[in-house]
Scaffold this active site. Structure first.
Site, mmCIF file in Angstrom:
data_model
loop_
_atom_site.group_PDB
_atom_site.id
_atom_site.type_symbol
_atom_site.label_atom_id
_atom_site.label_comp_id
_atom_site.label_asym_id
_atom_site.label_seq_id
_atom_site.Cartn_x
_atom_site.Cartn_y
_atom_site.Cartn_z
ATOM 1 C CB ILE A 1 -4.763 -17.783 -0.587
ATOM 2 C CG1 ILE A 1 -4.021 -19.099 -0.860
ATOM 3 C CG2 ILE A 1 -4.519 -17.587 0.940
ATOM 4 C CD1 ILE A 1 -2.580 -18.902 -0.991
ATOM 5 N N GLY A 2 -7.184 -15.606 -0.656
ATOM 6 C CA GLY A 2 -7.789 -14.391 -0.124
ATOM 7 C C GLY A 2 -9.181 -14.864 -0.176
ATOM 8 C CD GLU B 1 -3.155 -0.913 2.077
ATOM 9 O OE1 GLU B 1 -3.008 -0.281 3.280
ATOM 10 O OE2 GLU B 1 -4.230 -1.713 2.019
ATOM 11 C CE1 TYR C 1 -11.341 -7.511 -0.574
ATOM 12 C CE2 TYR C 1 -11.220 -5.257 -0.951
ATOM 13 C CZ TYR C 1 -10.626 -6.154 -0.315
ATOM 14 O OH TYR C 1 -9.501 -6.542 0.454
ATOM 15 C CE LYS D 1 -8.874 2.208 -10.243
ATOM 16 N NZ LYS D 1 -9.851 2.935 -9.609
ATOM 17 C CB VAL E 1 -2.675 -13.760 -0.359
ATOM 18 C CG1 VAL E 1 -1.981 -14.582 -1.124
ATOM 19 C CG2 VAL E 1 -3.910 -14.190 0.487
#
Length: 173
Positions: free
Chosen positions: A103-104, A33, A138, A132, A94
């Site tokens: 996994i996520g 991030e 999500y 993105k 991850v």
């Protein structure tokens, strides 16, 4: 609780002995991030906190054999409108080289299962507007960003300034 998410990894609740791994994932997320110097917590603090009653957070850890491959750190919230508890996902991570293997998704779906089992009305989290790949991930799960909401935060000096001059509230005896 152990949840078989796929043929080659499992998910379990993190323990205090997992604190170094949690810290590694927290730092990995901060690096991703673009905030590599923002992490202030250390493994000893995480270990102590996970042992508190109640702990300030809970955490799911995905493992492939003896190797940790992802985590989801969360804590409880409350919805006044729904009159129900909720969960807030603080961190889902991850490592980049392990993404795309489910996994996520398994971590997030296991967290959704925990929320449903606890009678929660919501599972919420924030995502950076430039991320993105995460936004797409999500959205594919049915959780698009809520553009009308913005996250607000008081921290450090602003938090201290807001609190300055206010006496602590004392509970009635």
């Amino acid at each position: 609780m152990r949840y078989i998410a796929a043929m080659d990894f499992t998910i379990r609740f993190a323990r205090s002995s997992d604190a170094p791994v949690l810290l590694r994932f927290i730092q990995g997320l901060a690096d991703y991030e673009k905030e590599p110097d923002a992490v202030e917590v250390d493994a000893a603090t995480l270990s102590r906190q996970i042992e508190q009653d109640p702990p300030p957070f809970e955490c799911l850890l995905a493992e492939r054999g003896d190797d940790a491959v992802g985590f989801a750190l969360y804590f409880g919230t409350y919805s006044t409108w729904r009159g129900k508890p909720g969960l807030y996902l603080e961190d889902l991570f991850v490592p980049p080289e392990l993404r795309g293997q489910g996994i996520g998704k398994a971590l997030l779906c296991q967290l959704a299962r925990i929320a449903v089992d606890r009678g929660c009305g919501r599972l919420e989290w924030a995502v950076l507007d430039w991320n993105k790949p995460a936004i797409g991930f999500y959205e594919n799960l049915g959780a698009p960003p809520m553009p009308e909401w913005r996250t607000c935060r008081l921290s450090r000096d602003a938090l201290a300034a807001a609190a300055d001059g206010m006496a602590p509230i004392r509970r009635a005896q």
